[in-house]
Design a protein around this motif. Structure first.
Motif, mmCIF file in Angstrom:
data_model
loop_
_atom_site.group_PDB
_atom_site.id
_atom_site.type_symbol
_atom_site.label_atom_id
_atom_site.label_comp_id
_atom_site.label_asym_id
_atom_site.label_seq_id
_atom_site.Cartn_x
_atom_site.Cartn_y
_atom_site.Cartn_z
ATOM 1 N N ASP A 60 0.874 -1.165 0.000
ATOM 2 C CA ASP A 60 0.000 0.000 0.000
ATOM 3 C C ASP A 60 0.917 1.221 0.000
ATOM 4 O OD1 ASP A 60 -1.965 -1.902 0.347
ATOM 5 O OD2 ASP A 60 -2.434 -1.344 2.413
ATOM 6 N N ASN A 61 0.437 2.330 -0.572
ATOM 7 C CA ASN A 61 1.258 3.532 -0.579
ATOM 8 C C ASN A 61 0.401 4.770 -0.462
ATOM 9 O OD1 ASN A 61 0.642 4.455 -3.434
ATOM 10 N ND2 ASN A 61 1.485 2.432 -3.840
ATOM 11 N N LEU A 62 1.035 5.845 0.001
ATOM 12 C CA LEU A 62 0.381 7.124 0.204
ATOM 13 C C LEU A 62 1.167 8.181 -0.575
ATOM 14 C CD1 LEU A 62 -1.833 8.698 1.786
ATOM 15 C CD2 LEU A 62 -0.122 9.028 3.585
ATOM 16 N N ALA A 63 0.458 8.978 -1.379
ATOM 17 C CA ALA A 63 1.096 10.020 -2.176
ATOM 18 C C ALA A 63 0.422 11.359 -1.904
ATOM 19 C CB ALA A 63 1.007 9.676 -3.662
ATOM 20 N N TYR A 64 1.170 12.426 -2.129
ATOM 21 C CA TYR A 64 0.700 13.796 -1.913
ATOM 22 C C TYR A 64 0.811 14.559 -3.226
ATOM 23 C CZ TYR A 64 0.894 18.619 -0.102
ATOM 24 O OH TYR A 64 0.678 19.938 0.140
ATOM 25 N N TYR A 65 -0.252 15.259 -3.598
ATOM 26 C CA TYR A 65 -0.277 16.017 -4.848
ATOM 27 C C TYR A 65 -0.752 17.443 -4.576
ATOM 28 C CZ TYR A 65 -0.331 11.340 -6.911
ATOM 29 O OH TYR A 65 -0.030 10.046 -7.245
ATOM 30 N N VAL A 66 -0.230 18.378 -5.339
ATOM 31 C CA VAL A 66 -0.648 19.776 -5.261
ATOM 32 C C VAL A 66 -1.063 20.218 -6.658
ATOM 33 C CG1 VAL A 66 0.067 22.141 -4.720
ATOM 34 C CG2 VAL A 66 1.007 20.228 -3.406
ATOM 35 N N GLU A 67 -2.241 20.835 -6.753
ATOM 36 C CA GLU A 67 -2.704 21.406 -8.021
ATOM 37 C C GLU A 67 -2.838 22.903 -7.843
ATOM 38 O OE1 GLU A 67 -6.397 19.508 -9.041
ATOM 39 O OE2 GLU A 67 -5.473 17.534 -9.206
ATOM 40 N N GLY A 68 -2.593 23.658 -8.898
ATOM 41 C CA GLY A 68 -2.724 25.104 -8.841
ATOM 42 C C GLY A 68 -1.895 25.757 -9.908
ATOM 43 N N ASN A 69 -1.437 26.969 -9.614
ATOM 44 C CA ASN A 69 -0.594 27.696 -10.555
ATOM 45 C C ASN A 69 0.593 28.284 -9.798
ATOM 46 O OD1 ASN A 69 -1.468 30.158 -9.330
ATOM 47 N ND2 ASN A 69 -3.317 30.102 -10.602
ATOM 48 N N GLY A 72 -6.243 -6.356 0.796
ATOM 49 C CA GLY A 72 -7.053 -6.072 1.974
ATOM 50 C C GLY A 72 -6.381 -6.365 3.299
ATOM 51 N N ASN A 73 -5.212 -6.994 3.257
ATOM 52 C CA ASN A 73 -4.561 -7.421 4.491
ATOM 53 C C ASN A 73 -4.294 -6.280 5.464
ATOM 54 O OD1 ASN A 73 -4.540 -9.973 3.383
ATOM 55 N ND2 ASN A 73 -2.425 -9.829 2.676
ATOM 56 N N ASP A 74 -3.780 -5.182 4.966
ATOM 57 C CA ASP A 74 -3.399 -4.068 5.824
ATOM 58 C C ASP A 74 -4.272 -2.835 5.617
ATOM 59 O OD1 ASP A 74 -1.263 -5.438 7.048
ATOM 60 O OD2 ASP A 74 0.066 -4.962 5.379
ATOM 61 N N ALA A 75 -5.420 -2.981 4.977
ATOM 62 C CA ALA A 75 -6.267 -1.835 4.643
ATOM 63 C C ALA A 75 -6.637 -0.981 5.853
ATOM 64 C CB ALA A 75 -7.518 -2.295 3.904
ATOM 65 N N PRO A 76 -7.090 -1.549 6.977
ATOM 66 C CA PRO A 76 -7.450 -0.688 8.114
ATOM 67 C C PRO A 76 -6.270 0.147 8.618
ATOM 68 C CG PRO A 76 -8.393 -2.866 8.400
ATOM 69 C CD PRO A 76 -7.435 -2.947 7.239
ATOM 70 N N GLY A 77 -5.104 -0.440 8.713
ATOM 71 C CA GLY A 77 -3.926 0.299 9.160
ATOM 72 C C GLY A 77 -3.524 1.372 8.173
ATOM 73 N N MET A 119 -7.428 17.805 15.003
ATOM 74 C CA MET A 119 -7.232 16.631 15.851
ATOM 75 C C MET A 119 -8.541 16.096 16.420
ATOM 76 S SD MET A 119 -4.216 15.696 15.490
ATOM 77 C CE MET A 119 -4.187 14.386 16.697
ATOM 78 N N HIS A 120 -9.573 16.937 16.470
ATOM 79 C CA HIS A 120 -10.851 16.442 16.982
ATOM 80 C C HIS A 120 -11.606 15.614 15.948
ATOM 81 C CE1 HIS A 120 -12.402 19.952 14.841
ATOM 82 N NE2 HIS A 120 -13.537 19.308 14.807
ATOM 83 N N LEU A 121 -11.134 15.589 14.696
ATOM 84 C CA LEU A 121 -11.767 14.721 13.703
ATOM 85 C C LEU A 121 -11.568 13.282 14.152
ATOM 86 C CD1 LEU A 121 -10.613 16.283 10.315
ATOM 87 C CD2 LEU A 121 -12.772 16.615 11.494
ATOM 88 N N GLN A 122 -12.622 12.575 14.348
ATOM 89 C CA GLN A 122 -12.535 11.213 14.865
ATOM 90 C C GLN A 122 -12.187 10.245 13.752
ATOM 91 O OE1 GLN A 122 -16.165 10.401 16.925
ATOM 92 N NE2 GLN A 122 -16.003 12.230 18.175
ATOM 93 N N LEU A 123 -11.164 9.427 14.011
ATOM 94 C CA LEU A 123 -10.709 8.487 12.994
ATOM 95 C C LEU A 123 -11.768 7.448 12.658
ATOM 96 C CD1 LEU A 123 -7.044 7.880 14.158
ATOM 97 C CD2 LEU A 123 -7.880 9.448 12.417
ATOM 98 N N GLU A 124 -12.664 7.179 13.608
ATOM 99 C CA GLU A 124 -13.666 6.140 13.335
ATOM 100 C C GLU A 124 -14.860 6.673 12.548
ATOM 101 O OE1 GLU A 124 -13.980 7.816 17.412
ATOM 102 O OE2 GLU A 124 -12.434 6.628 16.479
ATOM 103 N N LYS A 125 -14.920 7.976 12.296
ATOM 104 C CA LYS A 125 -16.006 8.504 11.475
ATOM 105 C C LYS A 125 -15.862 7.987 10.052
ATOM 106 C CE LYS A 125 -17.501 12.748 13.588
ATOM 107 N NZ LYS A 125 -17.762 14.169 13.357
ATOM 108 N N SER A 126 -16.978 7.846 9.384
ATOM 109 C CA SER A 126 -16.936 7.393 8.000
ATOM 110 C C SER A 126 -16.477 8.527 7.093
ATOM 111 C CB SER A 126 -18.319 6.918 7.565
ATOM 112 O OG SER A 126 -19.194 8.021 7.446
ATOM 113 N N ARG A 127 -16.011 8.172 5.916
ATOM 114 C CA ARG A 127 -15.603 9.179 4.943
ATOM 115 C C ARG A 127 -16.761 10.116 4.619
ATOM 116 N NH1 ARG A 127 -13.236 4.485 3.361
ATOM 117 N NH2 ARG A 127 -14.824 3.988 1.834
ATOM 118 N N GLU A 128 -17.971 9.586 4.571
ATOM 119 C CA GLU A 128 -19.131 10.413 4.252
ATOM 120 C C GLU A 128 -19.348 11.470 5.329
ATOM 121 O OE1 GLU A 128 -19.259 6.989 4.221
ATOM 122 O OE2 GLU A 128 -19.105 6.814 2.051
#
Length: 109
Positions: free
Chosen positions: A11-20, A36-41, A63-72
């Motif tokens: 699994d990998n994480l990337a960062y992108y910036v769009e703009g001018n 799916g093995n490591d998806a939750p982590g 920091m008050h955003l709860q990690l267990e909240k759904s993406r929605e």
């Protein structure tokens, strides 16, 4: 891009910036989950990185955003200077991508 585990296809994480040359208009974190093995982590790593990005980009204390909240539940949060959006993209065979975007402007724009 940062690899998040030791799988044959990690699994990998990337960062992108769009703009001018004057300003960034969209900041994105993209998580590719290849099995799916490591998806939750891996999703927790994405959410922690997102909290830090929100704080640095908008000044909003996330920091008050709860990690267990759904993406929605987290989508559409208006930070005044940006709004959070999510996109889920299934891969053809196995795995998926999650893209979290902070888009400049407010939800009323």
């Amino acid at each position: 891009m940062r690899e998040l585990n030791n799988e044959a296809q990690p699994d990998n994480l990337a960062y992108y910036v769009e703009g001018n040359a004057d300003a960034a208009t969209c900041l994105k974190l993209k998580l590719n989950v290849n099995s799916g093995n490591d998806a939750p982590g891996s999703e927790i790593v994405l959410l922690i990185a997102l909290q830090k990005l929100i704080e640095r980009a908008t000044g909003y204390y996330a920091m008050h955003l709860q990690l267990e909240k759904s993406r929605e539940e987290l989508a559409g949060i208006d930070f005044g200077s940006g709004v959070l959006k999510w996109r889920y993209d299934p891969h053809l065979r196995e795995g998926y991508s999650l893209v979290a975007s902070i888009v400049r402007g407010s939800s009323s724009d």
